[in-house]
Design an enzyme around this catalytic site. Structure first.
Site, PDB file in Angstrom:
ATOM      1  N   SER A 177      -3.422  -3.166  -0.515  1.00 10.20           N
ATOM      2  CA  SER A 177      -2.355  -3.966   0.082  1.00 10.20           C
ATOM      3  C   SER A 177      -2.899  -5.335   0.473  1.00 10.20           C
ATOM      4  CB  SER A 177      -1.829  -3.241   1.322  1.00 10.20           C
ATOM      5  OG  SER A 177      -0.888  -4.055   1.979  1.00 10.20           O
TER       6      SER A 177
ATOM      7  N   THR B 128      11.808  -7.876 -10.948  1.00 13.06           N
ATOM      8  CA  THR B 128      11.159  -9.161 -11.198  1.00 13.06           C
ATOM      9  C   THR B 128       9.951  -9.304 -10.275  1.00 13.06           C
ATOM     10  OG1 THR B 128      13.284 -10.083 -11.817  1.00 13.06           O
ATOM     11  CG2 THR B 128      11.536 -11.662 -11.290  1.00 13.06           C
TER      12      THR B 128
ATOM     13  N   ASN C 193      -7.735   4.005   8.804  1.00  6.63           N
ATOM     14  CA  ASN C 193      -7.158   2.822   9.429  1.00  6.63           C
ATOM     15  C   ASN C 193      -7.236   2.838  10.949  1.00  6.63           C
ATOM     16  OD1 ASN C 193      -5.254   4.911   8.449  1.00  6.63           O
ATOM     17  ND2 ASN C 193      -3.816   3.859   9.796  1.00  6.63           N
TER      18      ASN C 193
ATOM     19  N   GLY D 201       0.808  -1.212   0.000  1.00  7.20           N
ATOM     20  CA  GLY D 201       0.000   0.000   0.000  1.00  7.20           C
ATOM     21  C   GLY D 201       0.841   1.261   0.000  1.00  7.20           C
ATOM     22  N   SER D 202       1.925   1.261   0.750  1.00  8.07           N
ATOM     23  CA  SER D 202       2.752   2.477   0.846  1.00  8.07           C
ATOM     24  C   SER D 202       3.333   2.834  -0.518  1.00  8.07           C
ATOM     25  CB  SER D 202       3.898   2.265   1.841  1.00  8.07           C
ATOM     26  OG  SER D 202       3.380   1.965   3.121  1.00  8.07           O
TER      27      SER D 202
ATOM     28  N   HIS E 171      -1.913  -7.714   2.540  1.00  7.80           N
ATOM     29  CA  HIS E 171      -1.921  -8.239   3.910  1.00  7.80           C
ATOM     30  C   HIS E 171      -3.057  -7.674   4.767  1.00  7.80           C
ATOM     31  CE1 HIS E 171       0.049  -5.032   6.484  1.00  7.80           C
ATOM     32  NE2 HIS E 171       0.463  -4.603   5.305  1.00  7.80           N
TER      33      HIS E 171
ATOM     34  N   GLN F  59      -7.688  -0.129   3.650  1.00  6.61           N
ATOM     35  CA  GLN F  59      -8.539  -0.687   4.716  1.00  6.61           C
ATOM     36  C   GLN F  59      -9.903  -1.144   4.196  1.00  6.61           C
ATOM     37  OE1 GLN F  59      -8.000  -1.270   8.038  1.00  6.61           O
ATOM     38  NE2 GLN F  59      -5.863  -0.659   7.856  1.00  6.61           N
TER      39      GLN F  59
ATOM     40  N   CYS G 158       1.855   1.859  12.884  1.00  4.72           N
ATOM     41  CA  CYS G 158       2.955   2.705  12.423  1.00  4.72           C
ATOM     42  C   CYS G 158       3.314   3.760  13.462  1.00  4.72           C
ATOM     43  CB  CYS G 158       2.582   3.384  11.121  1.00  4.72           C
ATOM     44  SG  CYS G 158       1.519   2.388  10.088  1.00  4.72           S
TER      45      CYS G 158
END
Ligand SMILES: *Cc1c(COP(=O)(O)O)cnc(C)c1O
Length: 394
Positions: A198, A236, A150, A69-70, A200, A178, A323
């Site tokens: 993202s 890759t 978030n 996501g970042s 995860h 989110q 974070c």
């Protein structure tokens, strides 16, 4: 242990793990190689791209795989800035409670001469579309507002904001990290030009995500070096991770109505239970929030101490975002919705998931109630509040 920090990360789904392992075992080729082992990897990559695109109402060639996501947030914002600069448009609209991947990127652009207007986030944790519209200037090159927050879980009026941007000819990016897999997201009906996601956060692996960029938006590279991702993201490809992300997303979207309804009931049960604790408040609108998000402030305690004691009782939660934990500053999100420093320090985020049970919720309620009471019993601030030497805010 009761895991109640699904907004920080989620457990991988068995389907995602299976596909990841089988890809690593069997489809180990480099997608850029021309022989068949490479082409098998290429096919898996393109199948994942089609799957991801279908999950958000996009075309496969509008999906660019990233490391998460970042990276997607950074690439979207730098793209809009580069396009804006070329056209002499140096103004960006965002909000005060964005993820740091957005806010810190905007800070850097300010050093390069861009002007940034952060629209107000109201006490209910929502931005107002008319205020976004009022913030747009003749030289605005980008509006970036997150889909769902978030920390406090509030769901923003993305569709209305997208409509405004479209009619004003301004690019609209949304950080949907989110939201995706938890509430319905469709880039076409939501009028979205760029979207970050993202894996995860929806039961896929860490270190993989994607950026949706509407056809016609010329992406700016963050990473130079190769022709992967149609020349927009060298390196890759993480084939196994990408295939697992696609599997996790398809599964999450297919099960969304059922899962969201069930998790929402647990969320509301948890909110009702925690509300009985004196001098506390739910952060953000009670209804316009993610199915699994519960965010509270408790007066007279420190969030960090609360987390440690909850951990001792078997409940894993967060004070705000993963974070910012570890820093002593109160959350920028809670300050943005108008919580004063003292109150913002006593915050707790519980983010439930598909695996959470009713029994878990009842245990969380009991643990939090117990811990808040204990912490208050030896808090000098609480003593002053009770003695009338300080005024209660909540
Ligand atoms: C987790 C999160 C991110 C960062 O995603 P990563 O894949 O961890 O880089 C960005 N924005 C929001 C809203 C998030 O919750």
């Amino acid at each position: 242990m009761i895991y109640a920090d699904n907004a920080a990360t989620t457990k991988m789904s068995p389907a995602a793990i299976n596909i990841m392992v089988s890809m690593m075992n069997e489809v180990y080729g480099n997608p850029s190689s021309l022989y068949s082992t490479g082409q098998r990897a290429k096919e898996a990559l393109e199948q994942a791209r089609a799957q991801v695109a279908a999950a958000i109402g996009a075309q496969p060639d509008e999906i660019y795989f990233t490391s998460g996501g970042s990276e997607a947030d950074n690439q979207a914002i730098y793209t809009a800035a580069a396009l804006g600069k070329k056209a002499g448009k140096m103004h960006i609209v965002s909000s005060a409670f964005e993820h740091h991947a957005v806010l810190h990127t905007l800070k850097r652009l300010e050093k390069e001469g861009f002007r940034v207007t952060l629209v107000d986030v109201h006490e209910d944790g929502l931005v107002r579309p008319d205020e976004v519209e009022a913030a747009i200037q003749p030289d605005t090159c980008l509006v970036t507002i997150m889909y769902a927050n978030n920390e406090i879980g509030t769901i923003q009026p993305v569709r209305a904001i997208g409509e405004i941007c479209r009619s004003r000819g301004v690019l609209f990016h949304t950080d949907a990290v989110q939201a995706l897999g938890h509430i319905p997201v469709n880039v076409k009906t939501d009028n979205i030009d760029m979207l970050s996601a993202s894996a995860h956060k929806f039961h896929g692996p860490k270190g993989v995500g994607f950026l949706y960029a509407k056809k016609g938006v010329r992406l700016q590279n963050l990473i130079e070096g190769g022709a992967q991702e149609r020349g927009k993201r060298a390196g890759t490809e993480n084939v196994a991770g990408i295939a697992a992300m696609a599997a996790a997303l398809s599964e999450a979207v297919a099960r969304l109505p059922e899962n969201a309804a069930r998790v929402r009931l647990l969320r509301d049960r948890l909110i009702e239970g925690l509300k009985k604790i004196p001098h506390c408040a739910l952060n953000g609108d009670a209804a316009k929030r993610l199915p699994g998000n519960v965010s509270f402030c408790f007066e007279g305690i420190e969030g960090e101490a609360l987390l440690l004691m909850l951990d001792d009782l078997g409940v894993e939660a967060s004070s705000g975002s993963a974070c910012t934990s570890g820093s002593l500053d109160p959350s920028h999100v809670l300050l943005a919705i108008g919580r004063v420093h003292d109150v913002a320090h006593g915050s707790l985020r519980l983010s439930l998931g598909e695996e959470t049970t009713e029994k878990d919720v009842d245990e969380i309620i009991s643990a939090v109630t117990q811990v808040v009471e204990r912490l208050r019993s030896f808090s000098p601030v609480w003593r002053d509040l009770c003695a009338g030497k300080r005024q209660f805010i909540l």
